[in-house]
Scaffold this motif. Sequence first.
Motif, mmCIF file in Angstrom:
data_model
loop_
_atom_site.group_PDB
_atom_site.id
_atom_site.type_symbol
_atom_site.label_atom_id
_atom_site.label_comp_id
_atom_site.label_asym_id
_atom_site.label_seq_id
_atom_site.Cartn_x
_atom_site.Cartn_y
_atom_site.Cartn_z
ATOM 1 N N UNK B 406 52.157 28.508 -10.153
ATOM 2 C CA UNK B 406 51.368 29.738 -10.103
ATOM 3 C C UNK B 406 49.878 29.410 -10.052
ATOM 4 N N UNK B 409 48.914 28.450 -6.687
ATOM 5 C CA UNK B 409 48.752 29.592 -5.775
ATOM 6 C C UNK B 409 47.365 30.212 -5.998
ATOM 7 N N UNK B 410 46.956 30.279 -7.265
ATOM 8 C CA UNK B 410 45.627 30.821 -7.553
ATOM 9 C C UNK B 410 44.535 29.948 -6.933
ATOM 10 N N UNK B 412 44.817 28.220 -4.250
ATOM 11 C CA UNK B 412 44.836 28.524 -2.815
ATOM 12 C C UNK B 412 43.923 29.709 -2.521
#
Lengths: 523, 472
Positions: B406, B409-410, B412
């Motif tokens: 997660x 993803x942040x 990114x």
Amino acid sequence: MTSDTLVARRRPTLTEHRAVLLACGIVYLAVALWFWHNQVIPSDSTSRLANAYYTLFSRDPHLAAVGFVWNPLPSLILLPFLPLKVLLPALTQQSLLAPLVSAAFMTATVGVVHDLLRRMTLTRTPRLILTAAFALNPMTVLYAGNGMSEACFLLFLLLATRALYQWLTVRKVESLVPAGLAIALAYGARYEALAPVVALPVVVALVTWRLGGTGSRAALARVDAVIAGLPGVLAVVLWAVASKIIVNQWFATFSSEYGNSAQVSSGSTGISSVTGDDLGGRLAYWSQQWLGLAPLLLVLLVLAAILAWRARNPGILAPVTILGSVLAFDALAFLTGMSFGWLRFQITLIPLGVLLAGHVLATWRPLGTARVAVTLTLALLAIPSTLYTLTQPELAREESEYVTAAGSARRSDLARVDARVAADLDAMNLPDGAVLADAAVAYGVILASDHPHGFVTTPDRDFPGAVTDPRGHNIRYLLLSADAPTDAVRTGRYGPDAASVPVTGVRTWSDAYGNLQWTLIAA
Amino acid sequence: MPAEVIERKLTAYSAHVVLTRLQRIGLFAGLALLAGVAVLRPMLVLQVIVALVTLCYGAAIAFRVALVYAAGRGEHRVLISDEDARAVADAELPVYTVLVPAYREPSVIGALMAHLSALEYPRDKLEVILLLEPDDTETIEAARAALTGEHLRILVVPESMPKTKPKACNVGLAEATGEFVTIYDAEDIPDPLQLRRAVVALRRLGPEYVCLQAELGYFNTDQNRITRWFALEYATWFRSLLPGLVALGMPVPLGGTSNHFRTRELRELGAWDPYNVTEDADLGIRLARSGFRVGVLESVTLEEANSDFINWIKQRSRWYKGYLMTWLVHLRSPRATFKQLGWRGLLCLNLFVGGTPLAALLNAVLWATTLLWFLAQPAVMEQIFIPPFYYIGVFCLVFGNATVIYLNVLSVRSMDRPDLLGTALLSPLYWAMMSLASAKAAWQLVFKPSYWEKTTHGLHLPTTAPAASDDI
């Protein structure tokens, strides 16, 4: 602006916030104590407390004993407080812990609503009136004090709403993290959160795609959807996998013999006698509930939508996405005959109405006194209307059980019978594991007992064996419910027909109206 | 001050000896005790090991989340705008020394000259010292041919052991005339305003700050999946984890290049440990032990991401070995460490410096255990994993992995590289590579502690022959 003025501006809302929390805390605590004192705590609250209790204090304590039929958070959250029963036995034996915790949750929920109204830049008076419109709505007050999972569910839904609102208005991607986490936790509380688990990432993706700046908007939308959606999806998957591993069912709520679907089908005659059998009947029933809880919600919704469009303020999407999707889910489940149509399934109408009113006030310009008054009235009308609905046993089939005199007498009598059974069994001084009982029906008895190790119950890993061969498992007695359709101990011995339950045994217990409730037979 | 004099100052914390005699005795005594108890009560030993591993692992994950959270609350990097960086008159700028250690990279010398000439810094205030090894005639010749300008010079490091990048840097530092000094690798592309930003920032921050770490990024992110993973990892490292350490007032393990120092203090501190294979991380800890602070400068230096699997493993195993070394070196006198670093520093040292390679190593073991459980469900495992630690373990397995994915993803999103979403979601495969590297690192730490794995550079250039070098 200097930091001094910032502090000076902050302070009133901070004290106001604390005052709101304190006031609600006191009121809800009083309501919780009332439920406990009158022993009208709903059986679902007791059963969730019992699920937590088994993990620590049953004969076979293990975490999986929390069970997989109901989502686990409302039970898990009780775990740290359970050992306090040593100091205050009523916490578990009389289920006091459940309403205390729901009161705390609902207080926090009011805090979030108040804070969200502040973020909508409402001035003090309308902000406080709307906070009160939520906090003092009879449904809110009831579910603050009765120990059900609604308070926990509402808290996480509103935390998600607040975070999504923040994201929609300020567009900082960090806000999507608390939104996603809150929805994951909401799913931990109730499975209706499946709706926002889907709706949140979809809306986030659409907004990013529509309003996203330069560059690859589709790719950005995808990432934002993953940030908002991953925690929720993970919660759903994890809970399903854990269920599959431990009880071999992906979604026990829907497939277990104790689960919702089974209950709906076994009680369907009862439900349809009230709600009508066809879609039309259900639709009428459902609309009555809706109008009862939030009579002017549609007016507020249309007004808020028009104003939001004019002001280009996307904040309205937050409550509509989160709370609206839960409503839609419950409506669909009920209209297709997959749910009970309890009034509490529509409890999200209450915060939704309040937040829509807040949004109207935040976007209606110029905002004269008359417009403020009209908006507040639209929101406040829900209070008398809810009060009326709650006294209608047809619409509020559960709630009327504790707000009407006859209902609460019935409910408290059942609690007394359970306590009586527990006391009588305790007095028999039986060894550990001597009584076989299905936890899904006998939770009240097990909780009330001073000697919970005396029972072999459903979550115990030797339970299935004990049902088929009680004597081989050192069982001395079987505790049978009179008519609960899911009692595995009784159906294991006598089959599904309630009429075959022996009316005599080692002991029997009846309620105040002379109805047989429990039979104890030798193994 | 000659290099030997500088280095003498750090003898007590040099990785010349990885384990001191006392540590060695302690280690063997501990192992002997463990073995003794294991004979008598094997189950107890296994249970205790599982419990300890689980707790440490859980703590490392919690620490990581705390860092990201701390970094997210406010800006903890030092931001110097272009205007502010350019506002300082040339006359007010100090002399700045840029050290460029290189080994066997004749092919990148041309590019290096171009990147260095892009630096916006008055040439009369700039001193670039190219540090080359005497046996590397190819690079020396290429450099001699390409070198233009008085501010550039070649320093051939005298033959002495150990022949490492930190050793070369110490030799360069001994001759540096700048008030400030920094290191770039030969293939680095620094932000042209980086030196000016560093000057303005260090002056603003005051004498307590002795070092600024600039952010490292990659110019070949999109070459393949490995470089994409690598870029994502660096973004998390420099934008979340290091600022998180700054926010929590903890030591900052430096990255290998683009760290900007005050020259005098760096010399006083003993500069780089020539025996430590991650001399940069070690220096970060030593700075903290001396009471100095390190800031993270918002200014990017682009490097070449390692794009080849074998090469990546080599590089990563060296980093992990170095982190383990650094961890052991600073645990030599725990009481002194605690006194100098406080509990925050100790947490960072154990959970971050020691924890990063150890977690990578443990991952493989724990995944194997999980797999074993699902495949065979051996009953003995139920005995080893006693309830509270079993639950913590499951929690770490599920939520730990999910959390790190997660966070990726942040990253990114904060990198504004939404196309890396798939790369972030596939991170577990990258962790498997890390596990492999950490196993190699652990093996090397025991059998070849000072061996310096060479990393090949220039793999992004299809036409030129790859060159081996000491990189960060």
